[in-house]
Design a protein around this motif. Structure first.
Motif, short mmCIF file in Angstrom:
data_model
loop_
_atom_site.label_atom_id
_atom_site.label_comp_id
_atom_site.label_asym_id
_atom_site.label_seq_id
_atom_site.Cartn_x
_atom_site.Cartn_y
_atom_site.Cartn_z
N ASP A 220 0.91 3.87 -12.90
CA ASP A 220 -0.44 4.24 -12.50
C ASP A 220 -0.56 3.87 -11.03
O ASP A 220 -0.75 2.69 -10.69
CB ASP A 220 -1.47 3.50 -13.35
CG ASP A 220 -2.89 3.93 -13.07
OD1 ASP A 220 -3.14 4.47 -11.97
OD2 ASP A 220 -3.76 3.71 -13.92
N ASN A 221 -0.43 4.85 -10.17
CA ASN A 221 -0.43 4.58 -8.73
C ASN A 221 -1.77 4.02 -8.25
O ASN A 221 -1.81 3.28 -7.26
CB ASN A 221 -0.06 5.83 -7.94
CG ASN A 221 1.39 6.23 -8.14
OD1 ASN A 221 2.23 5.43 -8.54
ND2 ASN A 221 1.69 7.50 -7.86
N SER A 222 -2.86 4.36 -8.95
CA SER A 222 -4.17 3.85 -8.55
C SER A 222 -4.31 2.35 -8.81
O SER A 222 -5.18 1.69 -8.23
CB SER A 222 -5.27 4.61 -9.28
OG SER A 222 -5.27 4.29 -10.66
N LYS A 223 -3.44 1.82 -9.70
CA LYS A 223 -3.49 0.40 -10.03
C LYS A 223 -2.27 -0.36 -9.53
O LYS A 223 -2.11 -1.55 -9.83
CB LYS A 223 -3.61 0.21 -11.55
CG LYS A 223 -4.89 0.78 -12.14
CD LYS A 223 -4.96 0.52 -13.64
CE LYS A 223 -6.27 1.06 -14.22
NZ LYS A 223 -6.35 0.85 -15.69
N ASN A 224 -1.40 0.32 -8.79
CA ASN A 224 -0.16 -0.31 -8.33
C ASN A 224 0.61 -0.94 -9.48
O ASN A 224 1.21 -2.02 -9.34
CB ASN A 224 -0.45 -1.39 -7.27
CG ASN A 224 -0.50 -0.84 -5.85
OD1 ASN A 224 -0.87 0.32 -5.66
ND2 ASN A 224 -0.17 -1.65 -4.88
N ASN B 217 0.81 -1.22 0.00
CA ASN B 217 0.00 0.00 0.00
C ASN B 217 0.84 1.27 0.00
O ASN B 217 0.35 2.35 0.36
CB ASN B 217 -0.95 -0.02 1.20
CG ASN B 217 -0.20 -0.13 2.53
OD1 ASN B 217 1.02 -0.11 2.57
ND2 ASN B 217 -0.95 -0.26 3.61
N GLU C 195 3.09 4.39 -4.29
CA GLU C 195 3.50 5.72 -4.76
C GLU C 195 4.90 6.08 -4.29
O GLU C 195 5.54 6.97 -4.86
CB GLU C 195 2.50 6.78 -4.29
CG GLU C 195 2.43 6.99 -2.80
CD GLU C 195 1.54 5.97 -2.09
OE1 GLU C 195 1.04 5.05 -2.75
OE2 GLU C 195 1.37 6.12 -0.85
#
Length: 114
Positions: free
Chosen positions: A72-76, A27, A30
């Motif tokens: 894409d930090n939202s998708k790791n 988690n 980023e």
């Protein structure tokens, strides 16, 4: 411990394109420094591209203008878009994360052949 899953390798003709993906666990994505390395038969592993935070970029000279690293930090997930591929790009490509330690993906084969 960060686990990495790569996908997107394959065989293409010279001049073709491939897009590699690397999805990481955890988690704090980023904060991860994401990189792509490759290792051709009989050669040492070399860094192809790296993206650190904030937005630091590195490319191997021989891939500049052809390869693009993104995330894409939202998708790791990190990506390596490879265009204008050449036979000398043939290698196993590895995703790497540095976050207090270095973690590696399983590798994905990229073959560029006529």
């Amino acid at each position: 411990q960060v686990q990495l899953v790569e996908s997107g390798g394959g065989t293409v003709h010279p001049g073709g394109s491939l897009n590699l993906s690397c999805t990481a666990s955890g988690n704090k994505f980023e904060s991860y420094i994401m990189g792509w390395y490759r290792q051709a038969p009989g050669k040492e592993r070399e860094m192809v591209a790296q993206m650190s935070t904030p937005d630091g970029l590195y490319y191997l000279d021989s891939v500049k203008g052809r390869f693009t690293i993104s995330r894409d930090n939202s998708k790791n997930t990190a990506y390596l878009q490879m265009n204008s591929l050449k036979p000398e790009d043939t290698a196993i490509y590895y995703c790497n994360v540095y976050f207090f330690a270095s973690y590696w993906g399983q590798g994905t084969q990229v073959t560029v052949s006529a």
